[in-house]
Write an enzyme that holds these catalytic residues in place. Structure first.
Site, short mmCIF file in Angstrom:
data_model
loop_
_atom_site.label_atom_id
_atom_site.label_comp_id
_atom_site.label_asym_id
_atom_site.label_seq_id
_atom_site.Cartn_x
_atom_site.Cartn_y
_atom_site.Cartn_z
N ASP A 1 0.84 -1.48 0.01
CA ASP A 1 0.02 -0.02 0.17
C ASP A 1 0.82 0.85 -0.05
O ASP A 1 1.15 1.36 -0.84
CB ASP A 1 -0.46 -0.17 0.72
CG ASP A 1 -2.27 0.99 1.39
OD1 ASP A 1 -2.33 1.70 0.41
OD2 ASP A 1 -2.96 1.28 2.75
N LYS B 1 -1.07 -1.04 -4.49
CA LYS B 1 -1.42 0.73 -4.81
C LYS B 1 -1.17 1.14 -5.36
O LYS B 1 -0.49 1.90 -4.56
CB LYS B 1 -2.17 0.52 -3.63
CG LYS B 1 -3.68 -0.24 -2.76
CD LYS B 1 -4.31 0.39 -1.79
CE LYS B 1 -5.50 -0.67 -1.17
NZ LYS B 1 -5.86 -0.49 0.08
P1 5GP Z 1 1.49 -0.30 4.13
O1 5GP Z 1 3.15 -0.29 4.74
O2 5GP Z 1 2.47 -1.06 2.33
O3 5GP Z 1 1.34 0.86 3.79
O4 5GP Z 1 1.05 -1.64 4.65
C1 5GP Z 1 1.20 -3.27 3.87
C2 5GP Z 1 -0.06 -3.79 5.51
O5 5GP Z 1 -1.22 -3.10 5.26
C3 5GP Z 1 0.20 -4.95 4.77
O6 5GP Z 1 0.63 -6.29 4.71
C4 5GP Z 1 -1.84 -5.10 4.48
O7 5GP Z 1 -1.47 -5.87 6.17
C5 5GP Z 1 -2.86 -3.67 5.41
N1 5GP Z 1 -3.23 -2.90 4.28
C6 5GP Z 1 -2.83 -2.39 3.33
N2 5GP Z 1 -3.96 -1.67 2.25
C7 5GP Z 1 -4.89 -3.00 2.72
C8 5GP Z 1 -6.49 -3.01 2.28
O8 5GP Z 1 -6.82 -1.85 1.69
N3 5GP Z 1 -7.11 -3.77 3.20
C9 5GP Z 1 -6.32 -4.53 4.04
N4 5GP Z 1 -7.26 -6.12 4.46
N5 5GP Z 1 -5.23 -4.30 4.65
C10 5GP Z 1 -4.37 -3.38 4.13
#
Ligand code: 5GP
Length: 178
Positions: free
Chosen positions: A106, A134
């Protein structure tokens, strides 16, 4: 099922299982071709990636191992913001080819911190395979070697991903209805 309710929220179908599995096929094919002879250690980052890891591993035809890790719920503050400690990687990975298996990237903070922690253990190569990405939410310069599907910046559940612990068992991916 085109709509599901998980706890207090409604979600609508956005990626059916057939499309998910086609994307997993393509990731597996590339890993099989790129990492032949490297005996990679696949590192499944729990909890969200268990379903992706399972489907992917069934399609990997080269010799490989798998290990399961978690990120601690404790959040310290480092240069990158919130940092979670990687726990459970007990094998010696010096000189190994590592493939991190992620459910979703994300903002990219989690994967960047995970890559840094794995690199500190002396592997030969660290690659990333993420089922979902994303691009519009990502704030980090990170190389994602294998991406199943690019998705919009909306909250999703299913295929291992949860809403407050629920919805991981859904075989399709669903997007929240605002
Ligand atoms: P980042 O550190 O890249 O922002 O987020 C990673 C983590 O956020 C993922 O491993 C997941 O647990 C959570 N996450 C990010 N986007 C989503 C989403 O749309 N749905 C869900 N259920 N979890 C998300």
């Amino acid at each position: 099922m085109s709509r599901v309710k998980v706890l207090d929220k409604e979600f609508e179908l956005s990626i059916p299982e057939t499309d998910i599995l086609k994307a997993v096929d393509e990731v597996a094919e590339r890993i099989n071709s790129d990492l032949d002879g490297k005996n990679p250690l696949m590192v499944c980052v729990l909890n969200g990636s268990f379903m992706f890891a399972s489907d992917l591993m069934k399609r990997i035809t080269i010799p490989c191992e798998i290990s399961f890790v978690k990120l601690s719920s404790y959040q310290g503050t480092g240069s990158t913001g919130k940092v979670k400690e990687l726990i459970g990687l007990n094998e010696n990975i010096e000189g190994r080819t590592i493939v991190l298996l992620e459910d979703i990237v994300d903002t990219g903070l989690t994967i960047c911190s995970t890559i840094d922690q794995v690199k500190a253990l002396g592997p030969a190569d660290v690659r990333v395979a993420t089922m979902l990405f994303k691009p519009d939410a990502c704030k980090k310069e990170v190389t994602l070697d294998y991406v199943g599907l690019n998705i919009p910046n909306d909250f999703i559940v299913g295929y291992g991903l949860d809403y407050d612990g629920y919805g991981r068992n859904l075989k399709n991916i669903y997007t929240v209805v605002e």
